[in-house]
Motif scaffolding. Structure first.
Motif, PDB file in Angstrom:
ATOM      1  N   MET A 126       0.945  -1.004   0.203  1.00  0.00           N
ATOM      2  CA  MET A 126       0.104  -0.032   0.066  1.00  0.00           C
ATOM      3  C   MET A 126       0.807   1.110  -0.142  1.00  0.00           C
ATOM      4  SD  MET A 126      -2.215  -0.990   2.743  1.00  0.00           S
ATOM      5  CE  MET A 126      -2.880  -2.413   3.687  1.00  0.00           C
ATOM      6  N   LEU A 127       0.384   2.081  -0.809  1.00  0.00           N
ATOM      7  CA  LEU A 127       1.575   3.607  -1.187  1.00  0.00           C
ATOM      8  C   LEU A 127       0.111   4.390  -0.646  1.00  0.00           C
ATOM      9  CD1 LEU A 127       4.185   4.952  -1.382  1.00  0.00           C
ATOM     10  CD2 LEU A 127       3.022   5.177  -3.809  1.00  0.00           C
ATOM     11  N   GLY A 128       0.835   5.401  -0.004  1.00  0.00           N
ATOM     12  CA  GLY A 128      -0.071   7.361   0.474  1.00  0.00           C
ATOM     13  C   GLY A 128       0.908   7.826  -0.610  1.00  0.00           C
ATOM     14  N   MET A 129      -0.560   9.393  -0.889  1.00  0.00           N
ATOM     15  CA  MET A 129       0.384  10.167  -1.367  1.00  0.00           C
ATOM     16  C   MET A 129       0.227  11.695  -1.367  1.00  0.00           C
ATOM     17  SD  MET A 129       0.226   8.246  -5.469  1.00  0.00           S
ATOM     18  CE  MET A 129       0.564   6.653  -5.577  1.00  0.00           C
ATOM     19  N   GLU A 130       1.056  12.131  -0.792  1.00  0.00           N
ATOM     20  CA  GLU A 130       0.629  13.122   0.220  1.00  0.00           C
ATOM     21  C   GLU A 130       1.375  14.470  -0.720  1.00  0.00           C
ATOM     22  OE1 GLU A 130      -0.792  16.180   1.973  1.00  0.00           O
ATOM     23  OE2 GLU A 130      -1.082  14.519   2.851  1.00  0.00           O
ATOM     24  N   ILE A 131       1.115  15.753  -0.900  1.00  0.00           N
ATOM     25  CA  ILE A 131       2.297  16.424  -1.751  1.00  0.00           C
ATOM     26  C   ILE A 131       2.170  17.781  -0.553  1.00  0.00           C
ATOM     27  CG2 ILE A 131       0.251  18.203  -1.882  1.00  0.00           C
ATOM     28  CD1 ILE A 131       0.892  19.168  -4.410  1.00  0.00           C
ATOM     29  N   ARG A 132       2.200  17.895   0.461  1.00  0.00           N
ATOM     30  CA  ARG A 132       2.902  18.578   2.049  1.00  0.00           C
ATOM     31  C   ARG A 132       4.212  17.933   2.534  1.00  0.00           C
ATOM     32  NH1 ARG A 132      -2.132  18.980   5.403  1.00  0.00           N
ATOM     33  NH2 ARG A 132      -2.432  16.938   4.999  1.00  0.00           N
TER      34      ARG A 132
END
Length: 267
Positions: free
Chosen positions: A108-114
């Motif tokens: 599982m991968l989380g994607m976060e721009i901050r």
């Protein structure tokens, strides 16, 4: 005669013996604005195609480095697995941590721009891996802009679940183009999501919920899953309650609007 040798505390002895638990990061040191401008140039790193992505940095127990280097003196071989779950705008990683033990064999991968939020989640995952050997090696996070670069990371039909939990409402009409669910973006999601895969959406903002439902209902490659069918889905409970935002809504006794859609077969 006084002993001048420095006193070795139990804490120091544990640290020297490698037995001390890693401390989990504290959110108060990683706070920043709730949302980021997805149209800005954030100086992100991304592969030119999924085949060029080096996943060994995120999942070192499952992928060998692209250059074939050894990890900690041992040669690592690919496990044959690929990332299957993507949490888009994962925030502080509550869903990833919750689902890690529910689906221990799934990457599982989380994607976060901050920046600071990504740093927090990364440090938390590393600490959990150290404190629980053999666990939490199936979750990771990347700093990236899913609205721009999702196909750079995932192959056609690679994902089985995508999560859009409490996304930025972008209340102003002129900002609606920045919403994470749009007709154009849904076609990209349909590309990376395999037939039978599921999109999970939830919001405490009814207007945004209706917006997402409208566009998902209109898209030819998605069909809504009946609520009674969702009762048997082990991910749904965590979709509602595992995230920081979901817990905040719960504390404030607010409403949560859930809608899940299955990717249909178009062949």
């Amino acid at each position: 005669m006084q002993n001048d040798m420095p006193k070795i505390t139990g804490e120091k002895r544990q640290a020297e013996e490698g037995q001390m638990e890693a401390r989990l990061p504290q959110k108060k040191y990683f706070r920043q604005r709730a949302h980021a401008n997805v149209f800005s140039d954030h100086h992100l790193d991304y592969p030119i195609s999924p085949a060029h992505m080096d996943w060994s940095k995120n999942f070192p127990n499952h992928f060998a480095p692209k250059e074939g280097a050894a990890v900690d003196g041992a040669v690592v071989k690919d496990s044959g697995k690929k990332v299957e779950f993507a949490d888009i705008g994962c925030g502080y990683g509550g869903l990833l941590v919750a689902l890690s033990t529910v689906f221990p064999e799934t990457l599982m991968l989380g994607m976060e721009i901050r920046v600071k939020v990504e740093e927090y989640v990364n440090q938390k995952i590393l600490a959990l891996r150290k404190n629980h050997p053999g666990s939490y090696d199936n979750i990771s996070i990347l700093r990236m802009n899913a609205m721009k670069f999702l196909p750079n990371f995932f192959e056609k039909h690679q994902l089985s679940k995508m999560f859009f939990l409490f996304p930025d409402p972008h209340f102003k009409k002129r900002k609606h183009k920045a919403r994470i669910i749009t007709p154009t973006l849904l076609s990209e999601y349909a590309y990376v999501l395999r037939p039978g895969g599921i999109i999970y959406t939830i919001s405490d903002v009814k207007d945004l919920h209706l917006w997402m439902v409208k566009h998902l209902d209109a898209h030819p490659l998605f069909v809504r899953i009946p609520d009674e069918e969702l009762a048997d889905d082990p991910a749904v409970e965590h979709v509602r309650n595992a995230t920081e935002e979901g817990q905040k809504v719960e504390r404030n006794k607010g409403d949560k609007y859930l809608a899940c859609y299955r990717r249909i077969n178009d062949e």
